[in-house]
Design an enzyme around this catalytic site. Structure first.
Site, PDB file in Angstrom:
ATOM      1  N   ASP A 200       6.100 -13.346 -11.641  1.00 58.60           N
ATOM      2  CA  ASP A 200       5.891 -11.379 -11.732  1.00 58.60           C
ATOM      3  C   ASP A 200       6.260 -11.613 -10.287  1.00 58.60           C
ATOM      4  O   ASP A 200       6.782 -11.814  -9.347  1.00 58.60           O
ATOM      5  CB  ASP A 200       4.504 -11.337 -12.042  1.00 58.60           C
ATOM      6  CG  ASP A 200       4.502 -10.931 -13.031  1.00 58.60           C
ATOM      7  OD1 ASP A 200       5.325 -11.181 -14.070  1.00 58.60           O
ATOM      8  OD2 ASP A 200       3.007 -10.659 -13.599  1.00 58.60           O
TER       9      ASP A 200
ATOM     10  N   LYS B 128       9.996 -11.590 -13.910  1.00 59.76           N
ATOM     11  CA  LYS B 128      10.457 -10.595 -14.528  1.00 59.76           C
ATOM     12  C   LYS B 128       9.086  -9.073 -13.749  1.00 59.76           C
ATOM     13  O   LYS B 128       8.683  -9.617 -13.127  1.00 59.76           O
ATOM     14  CB  LYS B 128       8.542 -11.280 -15.650  1.00 59.76           C
ATOM     15  CG  LYS B 128       7.442  -9.612 -16.308  1.00 59.76           C
ATOM     16  CD  LYS B 128       6.691 -10.078 -17.249  1.00 59.76           C
ATOM     17  CE  LYS B 128       5.153 -10.964 -16.957  1.00 59.76           C
ATOM     18  NZ  LYS B 128       4.760  -9.880 -16.356  1.00 59.76           N
TER      19      LYS B 128
ATOM     20  N   GLU C 274       2.669  -5.108 -23.792  1.00 60.13           N
ATOM     21  CA  GLU C 274       0.962  -5.598 -23.761  1.00 60.13           C
ATOM     22  C   GLU C 274       0.818  -4.340 -23.933  1.00 60.13           C
ATOM     23  O   GLU C 274       0.869  -2.677 -23.683  1.00 60.13           O
ATOM     24  CB  GLU C 274       0.865  -5.694 -22.346  1.00 60.13           C
ATOM     25  CG  GLU C 274      -0.493  -5.300 -21.531  1.00 60.13           C
ATOM     26  CD  GLU C 274      -0.545  -6.873 -19.746  1.00 60.13           C
ATOM     27  OE1 GLU C 274      -0.038  -6.630 -19.750  1.00 60.13           O
ATOM     28  OE2 GLU C 274      -2.100  -6.308 -19.725  1.00 60.13           O
TER      29      GLU C 274
HETATM   30  O1  KIV Z   1       0.074 -11.629 -14.843  1.00 64.55           O
HETATM   31  C1  KIV Z   1       0.257 -11.252 -16.198  1.00 64.55           C
HETATM   32  O2  KIV Z   1      -0.925 -12.264 -16.352  1.00 64.55           O
HETATM   33  C2  KIV Z   1       0.899 -11.169 -17.340  1.00 64.55           C
HETATM   34  C3  KIV Z   1       1.011 -10.987 -18.795  1.00 64.55           C
HETATM   35  C4  KIV Z   1      -0.447 -10.247 -18.907  1.00 64.55           C
HETATM   36  C5  KIV Z   1       2.131 -10.705 -19.719  1.00 64.55           C
HETATM   37  O3  KIV Z   1       1.878 -10.039 -16.669  1.00 64.55           O
END
Ligand code: KIV
Length: 301
Positions: free
Chosen positions: A108, A137, A206
């Site tokens: 992320d 992401k 989500e």
């Molecule tokens: O950070 C995370 O765990 C996420 C998931 C909920 C998709 O982005």
């Protein structure tokens, strides 16, 4: 025997009395994930934040591990995801990547690492790739298109994330299900189409109603991966600690727990503490010894 990866090879030994273990696979990549659209075989993604969780996810045969910014809440004890930095994400991504897992590693981009423009976004995505991520992401739709395109231009695959986007915690007024009225649902579909057209290889959905997730899934050319978005997505993702019950609080309704490891770990540690206090640990077999003939010399020196 089910095969999941691009070129599956050696079958693993079936676990005792259980279902056959998934076949051992080749490294999962962004093009392979993208190619699963319409395959009828749901993608499986789980979060991982360190070497042990990455090994468990790999051993379970999941397709993708997400080093999510949920790191902030489930590992680092913050109330929301806004507190993790690119350095935190890189540190944990590197720990996951050092296990050389078969699942694809997605990391992320944390809050404020891409909100200031394409230049910062590409530099920060590169930090995560150098730490071992195969893709990043990021949250948001058309608003983030310029950033998404710049990262893809830099040859870094991007996974989108729409709906309940935790980095928008304050502007959403809390963790609330999104896309509940017609206008909001239409906006989500347009956002998803824009991300898919821009070249995202997959999109996380989500916290949205099932029918909205289904419409999005039918409207885009890339796999959707749902969390709290119902069964009509091309895959599902959950947080590692939620699936395994590493928390005593009641989980959200979209979580299905398969273990109660918090309780099990607490019970195991208390039994060890009892053994220490009662003088039962360590026993002879858990202790190093000198050779018998060396002991008297040592004692009488
Ligand atoms: O950070 C995370 O765990 C996420 C998931 C909920 C998709 O982005």
């Amino acid at each position: 025997m089910a095969t999941y990866g691009p070129e599956s090879t050696t079958p693993t030994t079936p676990p005792m009395g259980g279902a056959p273990a998934p076949a051992r696979r080749s490294k999962v990549t962004a093009p392979w994930v993208r190619s699963r659209k319409g395959s009828g075989q749901p993608l499986v993604m789980v979060t991982a934040y360190d070497a042990p969780s990455a090994r468990v996810a790999d051993g379970a045969g999941v397709d993708l591990v997400l080093v999510g910014d949920s790191l902030a809440m489930v590992v680092l004890g913050y109330e929301d995801t806004l507190h993790v930095t690119v350095e935190d994400m890189a540190h944990h991504t590197a720990a996951v990547a050092r296990t050389s897992p078969t699942p694809m590693v997605v990391a992320d981009l944390p809050w404020m690492s891409y909100h200031t423009g394409a230049y910062d976004a590409v530099r920060n995505a590169a930090v995560l790739v150098r730490a071992g991520a195969q893709a990043v992401k990021l949250e948001g739709g058309r608003k983030r298109l310029e950033v998404v395109e710049a990262i893809i231009d830099a040859e870094i695959p991007v996974m989108g994330h729409l709906g309940l986007t935790p980095q928008s915690f304050h502007s959403m007024g809390g963790f609330k299900v999104q896309g509940k009225d017609l206008e909001a649902a239409k906006a989500l579909i347009d956002d998803a189409r824009a991300l898919s057209d821009a070249g995202c290889f997959a999109i996380v959905l989500e916290g949205i109603p099932d029918v909205v997730a289904q419409l999005i899934t039918e409207s885009v050319a890339v796999p959707t991966i749902g969390i709290g978005a119902g069964p009509h997505c091309d895959g599902q993702v959950l947080v590692f600690h939620d699936v395994l019950g590493f928390d005593e609080q009641r989980p959200p309704k979209f979580v299905r727990r398969y273990a109660a490891l918090q309780a099990e770990a607490t019970s195991a540690l208390s039994r060890w503490a009892e053994d220490v206090r009662a003088g039962r640990f360590p026993d002879d077999g858990e202790t190093y010894h000198l050779a018998a003939n060396a002991v008297p010399a040592l004692i009488h020196q």
